[in-house]
Design an enzyme around this catalytic site. Sequence first.
Site, PDB file in Angstrom:
ATOM      1  N   THR A 131       0.897  -1.151   0.000  1.00 59.84           N
ATOM      2  CA  THR A 131       0.000   0.000   0.000  1.00 59.84           C
ATOM      3  C   THR A 131       0.939   1.205   0.000  1.00 59.84           C
ATOM      4  O   THR A 131       1.512   1.546   1.033  1.00 59.84           O
ATOM      5  CB  THR A 131      -0.919   0.010   1.235  1.00 59.84           C
ATOM      6  OG1 THR A 131      -1.678  -1.206   1.253  1.00 59.84           O
ATOM      7  CG2 THR A 131      -1.858   1.204   1.220  1.00 59.84           C
ATOM      8  N   PRO A 132       1.164   1.816  -1.161  1.00 63.53           N
ATOM      9  CA  PRO A 132       2.257   2.784  -1.350  1.00 63.53           C
ATOM     10  C   PRO A 132       1.985   4.170  -0.754  1.00 63.53           C
ATOM     11  O   PRO A 132       1.852   5.166  -1.461  1.00 63.53           O
ATOM     12  CB  PRO A 132       2.401   2.845  -2.868  1.00 63.53           C
ATOM     13  CG  PRO A 132       1.009   2.590  -3.368  1.00 63.53           C
ATOM     14  CD  PRO A 132       0.419   1.581  -2.397  1.00 63.53           C
ATOM     15  N   CYS A 133       1.960   4.225   0.567  1.00 62.40           N
ATOM     16  CA  CYS A 133       1.658   5.484   1.257  1.00 62.40           C
ATOM     17  C   CYS A 133       2.697   6.575   0.955  1.00 62.40           C
ATOM     18  O   CYS A 133       2.415   7.757   1.157  1.00 62.40           O
ATOM     19  CB  CYS A 133       1.522   5.244   2.757  1.00 62.40           C
ATOM     20  SG  CYS A 133       2.899   4.371   3.496  1.00 62.40           S
ATOM     21  N   HIS A 134       3.861   6.201   0.449  1.00 67.33           N
ATOM     22  CA  HIS A 134       4.867   7.208   0.092  1.00 67.33           C
ATOM     23  C   HIS A 134       4.398   8.074  -1.075  1.00 67.33           C
ATOM     24  O   HIS A 134       4.938   9.150  -1.290  1.00 67.33           O
ATOM     25  CB  HIS A 134       6.213   6.545  -0.231  1.00 67.33           C
ATOM     26  CG  HIS A 134       6.171   5.597  -1.383  1.00 67.33           C
ATOM     27  ND1 HIS A 134       5.728   4.293  -1.236  1.00 67.33           N
ATOM     28  CD2 HIS A 134       6.496   5.746  -2.686  1.00 67.33           C
ATOM     29  CE1 HIS A 134       5.809   3.685  -2.413  1.00 67.33           C
ATOM     30  NE2 HIS A 134       6.261   4.553  -3.314  1.00 67.33           N
TER      31      HIS A 134
END
Length: 181
Positions: A131-134
């Site tokens: 889950t690419p929160c960046h």
Amino acid sequence: MFHPDARFHFRIIDSFTGPFALMVRGDGAVRTGWVAHFDADWSEGGVFDESLEPGLVDRLQAYFAGDEVSFANAPLPAGGPFHRACWRACRAIPSGETISYGELARRAGSTPAAARAAGQAMRQNPMPIITPCHRVIGATGQLHGFVGTTDAASDPVVLKRALLEHERVAVAVGVTASAAG
């Protein structure tokens, strides 16, 4: 981290950002993260398992090698409805693009006014990279928080910048070219 009484298996993946752990609890719950950001005793109670989740490991290794990969079919973690909606919406952000916390809140079914709540969902994301929160940044294009910190000079925010640069997002002086309102 997982509940201290929970048994889990883990595997370490080498990455350009440092050792990255994949952990799977007995009930199937998955967690990922950088070993450097865990407590010193993070692996206590865990069982190292080189054969753990080979398909997921292959995709994580491909991501760190610079390949475009999809984690769309990875299980969504347990959480409240808004957190899960935010995590689902975050997974839909294409590699190499960013959106603001307000836009993430909108895509999760709320309004941009829920930007802080979307930020909390990203802060509590148990599956970074998957889950690419960046890819979620401030409305002004500033790189805010990562791995639970908001200090722009901190190692985690430097890591966020490195991940965005890895995905070829233009990051300069804390501003990204693809930031959306």
